[in-house]
Design a protein around this motif. Structure first.
Motif, PDB file in Angstrom:
ATOM      1  N   THR A  68     -12.311  -6.811  -1.454  1.00  0.00           N
ATOM      2  CA  THR A  68     -12.999  -6.912  -2.740  1.00  0.00           C
ATOM      3  C   THR A  68     -12.650  -5.736  -3.642  1.00  0.00           C
ATOM      4  O   THR A  68     -13.069  -5.679  -4.785  1.00  0.00           O
ATOM      5  CB  THR A  68     -14.527  -6.953  -2.550  1.00  0.00           C
ATOM      6  OG1 THR A  68     -14.929  -5.794  -1.800  1.00  0.00           O
ATOM      7  CG2 THR A  68     -14.936  -8.203  -1.786  1.00  0.00           C
ATOM      8  N   GLU A  69     -11.923  -4.781  -3.094  1.00  0.00           N
ATOM      9  CA  GLU A  69     -11.441  -3.669  -3.902  1.00  0.00           C
ATOM     10  C   GLU A  69     -10.098  -3.218  -3.357  1.00  0.00           C
ATOM     11  O   GLU A  69      -9.719  -3.558  -2.245  1.00  0.00           O
ATOM     12  CB  GLU A  69     -12.429  -2.506  -3.900  1.00  0.00           C
ATOM     13  CG  GLU A  69     -12.669  -1.937  -2.513  1.00  0.00           C
ATOM     14  CD  GLU A  69     -13.683  -0.805  -2.528  1.00  0.00           C
ATOM     15  OE1 GLU A  69     -13.593   0.045  -1.642  1.00  0.00           O
ATOM     16  OE2 GLU A  69     -14.536  -0.788  -3.423  1.00  0.00           O
ATOM     17  N   VAL A  70      -9.360  -2.495  -4.162  1.00  0.00           N
ATOM     18  CA  VAL A  70      -8.036  -2.056  -3.764  1.00  0.00           C
ATOM     19  C   VAL A  70      -8.153  -1.089  -2.588  1.00  0.00           C
ATOM     20  O   VAL A  70      -8.853  -0.099  -2.658  1.00  0.00           O
ATOM     21  CB  VAL A  70      -7.302  -1.366  -4.928  1.00  0.00           C
ATOM     22  CG1 VAL A  70      -5.949  -0.831  -4.475  1.00  0.00           C
ATOM     23  CG2 VAL A  70      -7.126  -2.326  -6.087  1.00  0.00           C
ATOM     24  N   LYS A  71      -7.460  -1.379  -1.504  1.00  0.00           N
ATOM     25  CA  LYS A  71      -7.430  -0.514  -0.340  1.00  0.00           C
ATOM     26  C   LYS A  71      -6.216   0.402  -0.450  1.00  0.00           C
ATOM     27  O   LYS A  71      -5.123   0.084   0.004  1.00  0.00           O
ATOM     28  CB  LYS A  71      -7.348  -1.350   0.947  1.00  0.00           C
ATOM     29  CG  LYS A  71      -8.462  -2.380   1.094  1.00  0.00           C
ATOM     30  CD  LYS A  71      -9.788  -1.715   1.383  1.00  0.00           C
ATOM     31  CE  LYS A  71     -10.852  -2.763   1.705  1.00  0.00           C
ATOM     32  NZ  LYS A  71     -12.156  -2.171   1.993  1.00  0.00           N
ATOM     33  N   LYS A  72      -6.411   1.559  -1.062  1.00  0.00           N
ATOM     34  CA  LYS A  72      -5.285   2.435  -1.334  1.00  0.00           C
ATOM     35  C   LYS A  72      -4.655   2.989  -0.064  1.00  0.00           C
ATOM     36  O   LYS A  72      -3.521   3.446  -0.080  1.00  0.00           O
ATOM     37  CB  LYS A  72      -5.725   3.576  -2.250  1.00  0.00           C
ATOM     38  CG  LYS A  72      -6.100   3.107  -3.643  1.00  0.00           C
ATOM     39  CD  LYS A  72      -6.427   4.280  -4.541  1.00  0.00           C
ATOM     40  CE  LYS A  72      -6.750   3.806  -5.950  1.00  0.00           C
ATOM     41  NZ  LYS A  72      -7.091   4.927  -6.852  1.00  0.00           N
ATOM     42  N   GLY A  73      -5.391   2.954   1.037  1.00  0.00           N
ATOM     43  CA  GLY A  73      -4.856   3.506   2.277  1.00  0.00           C
ATOM     44  C   GLY A  73      -3.865   2.601   2.975  1.00  0.00           C
ATOM     45  O   GLY A  73      -3.163   3.046   3.886  1.00  0.00           O
ATOM     46  N   HIS A  74      -3.791   1.338   2.620  1.00  0.00           N
ATOM     47  CA  HIS A  74      -2.876   0.410   3.284  1.00  0.00           C
ATOM     48  C   HIS A  74      -1.449   0.799   2.948  1.00  0.00           C
ATOM     49  O   HIS A  74      -1.104   1.068   1.794  1.00  0.00           O
ATOM     50  CB  HIS A  74      -3.164  -1.014   2.825  1.00  0.00           C
ATOM     51  CG  HIS A  74      -2.561  -2.062   3.704  1.00  0.00           C
ATOM     52  ND1 HIS A  74      -1.214  -2.327   3.733  1.00  0.00           N
ATOM     53  CD2 HIS A  74      -3.130  -2.923   4.593  1.00  0.00           C
ATOM     54  CE1 HIS A  74      -0.967  -3.305   4.587  1.00  0.00           C
ATOM     55  NE2 HIS A  74      -2.114  -3.676   5.128  1.00  0.00           N
ATOM     56  N   TRP A  75      -0.575   0.807   3.944  1.00  0.00           N
ATOM     57  CA  TRP A  75       0.796   1.289   3.719  1.00  0.00           C
ATOM     58  C   TRP A  75       1.546   0.418   2.722  1.00  0.00           C
ATOM     59  O   TRP A  75       2.397   0.912   1.970  1.00  0.00           O
ATOM     60  CB  TRP A  75       1.552   1.387   5.039  1.00  0.00           C
ATOM     61  CG  TRP A  75       1.869   0.087   5.713  1.00  0.00           C
ATOM     62  CD1 TRP A  75       1.099  -0.594   6.590  1.00  0.00           C
ATOM     63  CD2 TRP A  75       3.079  -0.673   5.561  1.00  0.00           C
ATOM     64  NE1 TRP A  75       1.721  -1.751   7.000  1.00  0.00           N
ATOM     65  CE2 TRP A  75       2.941  -1.818   6.394  1.00  0.00           C
ATOM     66  CE3 TRP A  75       4.243  -0.517   4.830  1.00  0.00           C
ATOM     67  CZ2 TRP A  75       3.934  -2.798   6.468  1.00  0.00           C
ATOM     68  CZ3 TRP A  75       5.229  -1.484   4.912  1.00  0.00           C
ATOM     69  CH2 TRP A  75       5.066  -2.602   5.723  1.00  0.00           C
ATOM     70  N   LEU A  76       1.221  -0.880   2.677  1.00  0.00           N
ATOM     71  CA  LEU A  76       1.879  -1.735   1.694  1.00  0.00           C
ATOM     72  C   LEU A  76       1.461  -1.389   0.268  1.00  0.00           C
ATOM     73  O   LEU A  76       2.248  -1.534  -0.669  1.00  0.00           O
ATOM     74  CB  LEU A  76       1.578  -3.207   1.988  1.00  0.00           C
ATOM     75  CG  LEU A  76       2.403  -3.838   3.114  1.00  0.00           C
ATOM     76  CD1 LEU A  76       1.908  -5.249   3.401  1.00  0.00           C
ATOM     77  CD2 LEU A  76       3.892  -3.861   2.773  1.00  0.00           C
ATOM     78  N   MET A  77       0.230  -0.914   0.102  1.00  0.00           N
ATOM     79  CA  MET A  77      -0.197  -0.477  -1.223  1.00  0.00           C
ATOM     80  C   MET A  77       0.546   0.790  -1.640  1.00  0.00           C
ATOM     81  O   MET A  77       0.850   0.996  -2.818  1.00  0.00           O
ATOM     82  CB  MET A  77      -1.712  -0.237  -1.249  1.00  0.00           C
ATOM     83  CG  MET A  77      -2.534  -1.510  -1.119  1.00  0.00           C
ATOM     84  SD  MET A  77      -2.166  -2.735  -2.405  1.00  0.00           S
ATOM     85  CE  MET A  77      -2.755  -1.893  -3.862  1.00  0.00           C
ATOM     86  N   ALA A  78       0.860   1.647  -0.664  1.00  0.00           N
ATOM     87  CA  ALA A  78       1.661   2.841  -0.961  1.00  0.00           C
ATOM     88  C   ALA A  78       3.062   2.436  -1.406  1.00  0.00           C
ATOM     89  O   ALA A  78       3.628   3.015  -2.342  1.00  0.00           O
ATOM     90  CB  ALA A  78       1.717   3.750   0.262  1.00  0.00           C
ATOM     91  N   VAL A  79       3.622   1.422  -0.736  1.00  0.00           N
ATOM     92  CA  VAL A  79       4.940   0.915  -1.132  1.00  0.00           C
ATOM     93  C   VAL A  79       4.864   0.313  -2.532  1.00  0.00           C
ATOM     94  O   VAL A  79       5.739   0.554  -3.378  1.00  0.00           O
ATOM     95  CB  VAL A  79       5.448  -0.129  -0.115  1.00  0.00           C
ATOM     96  CG1 VAL A  79       6.733  -0.787  -0.618  1.00  0.00           C
ATOM     97  CG2 VAL A  79       5.682   0.510   1.239  1.00  0.00           C
ATOM     98  N   SER A  80       3.823  -0.463  -2.795  1.00  0.00           N
ATOM     99  CA  SER A  80       3.665  -1.097  -4.104  1.00  0.00           C
ATOM    100  C   SER A  80       3.533  -0.057  -5.208  1.00  0.00           C
ATOM    101  O   SER A  80       4.129  -0.188  -6.278  1.00  0.00           O
ATOM    102  CB  SER A  80       2.442  -2.014  -4.101  1.00  0.00           C
ATOM    103  OG  SER A  80       2.257  -2.618  -5.355  1.00  0.00           O
ATOM    104  N   ALA A  81       2.754   1.001  -4.952  1.00  0.00           N
ATOM    105  CA  ALA A  81       2.539   2.035  -5.965  1.00  0.00           C
ATOM    106  C   ALA A  81       3.837   2.746  -6.337  1.00  0.00           C
ATOM    107  O   ALA A  81       3.993   3.212  -7.467  1.00  0.00           O
ATOM    108  CB  ALA A  81       1.512   3.046  -5.469  1.00  0.00           C
ATOM    109  N   SER A  82       4.769   2.813  -5.395  1.00  0.00           N
ATOM    110  CA  SER A  82       6.044   3.488  -5.646  1.00  0.00           C
ATOM    111  C   SER A  82       7.188   2.499  -5.849  1.00  0.00           C
ATOM    112  O   SER A  82       8.356   2.892  -5.804  1.00  0.00           O
ATOM    113  CB  SER A  82       6.384   4.421  -4.471  1.00  0.00           C
ATOM    114  OG  SER A  82       5.433   5.439  -4.330  1.00  0.00           O
ATOM    115  N   SER A  83       6.871   1.227  -6.075  1.00  0.00           N
ATOM    116  CA  SER A  83       7.908   0.187  -6.082  1.00  0.00           C
ATOM    117  C   SER A  83       8.969   0.432  -7.154  1.00  0.00           C
ATOM    118  O   SER A  83      10.161   0.183  -6.931  1.00  0.00           O
ATOM    119  CB  SER A  83       7.276  -1.198  -6.267  1.00  0.00           C
ATOM    120  OG  SER A  83       6.568  -1.276  -7.501  1.00  0.00           O
TER     121      SER A  83
END
Length: 343
Positions: A262-277
């Protein structure tokens, strides 16, 4: 009879959809990095993986860009909007091009470099992706943002989508300078992302996750790729259908990964990849190139699978992880680098 959905629930659903697209973007950038590593001694199975990736990964990127554009669209003057896109897209493009060309000029005499450059490349980069052909995507996306704001209503954007379908198949005759040809081919996917947000029946495409939809998407994806591998492509518009199925499959997989969020899980490794895409996209070939040059000089037989597969993992990991580290701990720390690389 219509039912009322509380605003909080609507916001949560919308947020989950954007998160699922972030996950899809992360998966896509990893596929881009894999797809850009195809050594001459690649075994048949790896070439097939490469072909599968190329059947849908850039349309997926364009789809996500179109969806996020219209979902986050604000009413701002056209000039202000374009200036933001210059800072976000074109300044990083020119900065990266100049840097990569400089690195290639400095190293190509002493080590193996893909797509060697000359001093003239510093001029050519202003009208074609001279530092690396993969940079065509930035030019194409830039032209999307130049064109689409002129279509201010849903009806006009549906018309633009139809024009995108025609441009995708008709010989447009557009020049490859400024990547206008690539823009004409990819317009349909950007506009499909816009349609997925604005059109009711397409909107259901991004409704909350279900295992049934994931199963159907998976079966369609496998069937379509098998037909593609067996050259059974006589179906009208097969390439368009295959790309659309690939987009659907990855998005369903992404919704499965973020199921229940229900909210962005910034700790997920895929979110880290997305943030630096974007930084990964700009720099992955450079870091891949360094590792490729090292692998080529190692005294080992990379033709055997148990040597080839680990070398692929190392090269791809360098293309993903090093740009993330560069983004977080170098580029983000200084005002100049934040400006140069759209951060």
């Amino acid at each position: 009879m219509t039912t009322f959905t509380p605003p909080q629930q609507l916001n949560a659903v919308k947020n989950q959809r954007i998160v699922s697209l972030d996950i899809a973007k992360a998966i896509c950038i990893i596929l881009v990095v894999i797809g850009h590593y195809v050594p001459d001694n690649s075994p048949d199975w790896y070439v097939r993986v490469h072909d599968v990736i190329y059947s849908f990964h850039m349309p997926l990127f364009m789809f996500a860009s179109g969806y996020v554009y219209i979902a986050t669209k604000k009413e701002v003057p056209y000039g202000e909007f374009l200036l933001k896109k210059v800072k976000r897209l074109m300044v990083p493009y020119f900065a990266t091009s100049a840097l990569v060309i400089s690195i290639k000029l400095a190293t190509q005499g002493g080590m193996s470099v893909d797509n060697p450059v000359t001093v003239l490349s510093f001029v050519k980069m202003f009208y074609q992706p001279e530092a690396g052909y993969f940079l065509w995507f930035i030019w194409a996306l830039w032209w999307m943002f130049v064109l689409v704001p002129f279509f201010k209503t849903k009806q006009s954007r549906i018309l633009l989508f139809a024009m995108g379908v025609l441009l995708h198949f008709l010989p447009s005759g557009l020049t490859k300078m400024f990547c206008m040809h690539e823009f004409s081919v990819m317009l349909v996917w950007f506009m499909l992302g816009v349609m997925a947000f604005e059109t009711e029946w397409l909107h259901r495409f991004l409704q909350p996750f279900s295992y049934t939809k994931l199963g159907i998407a998976s079966l369609c994806f496998v069937a379509g790729e098998c037909m593609y591998m067996m050259k059974c492509t006589a179906i009208p518009y097969f390439s368009l259908i295959l790309s659309a199925i690939g987009i659907w499959f990855v998005i369903e997989m992404s919704k499965c990964i973020c199921k229940g969020w229900t909210e962005v899980k910034k700790g997920h490794w895929l979110m880290a990849v997305s943030a630096s895409s974007y930084i990964i996209y700009l720099f992955h070939t450079t870091f891949e190139g360094f590792i490729k040059a090292i692998v080529r000089k190692l005294p080992m037989d990379t033709d055997v699978w148990y040597i080839f597969a680990p070398s692929v993992i190392v090269v791809v990991a360098a293309g993903v992880v090093v740009p993330i580290v560069l983004h977080r701990y170098v580029l983000n720390r200084f005002k100049l680098t934040r400006m140069l690389f759209g951060l």
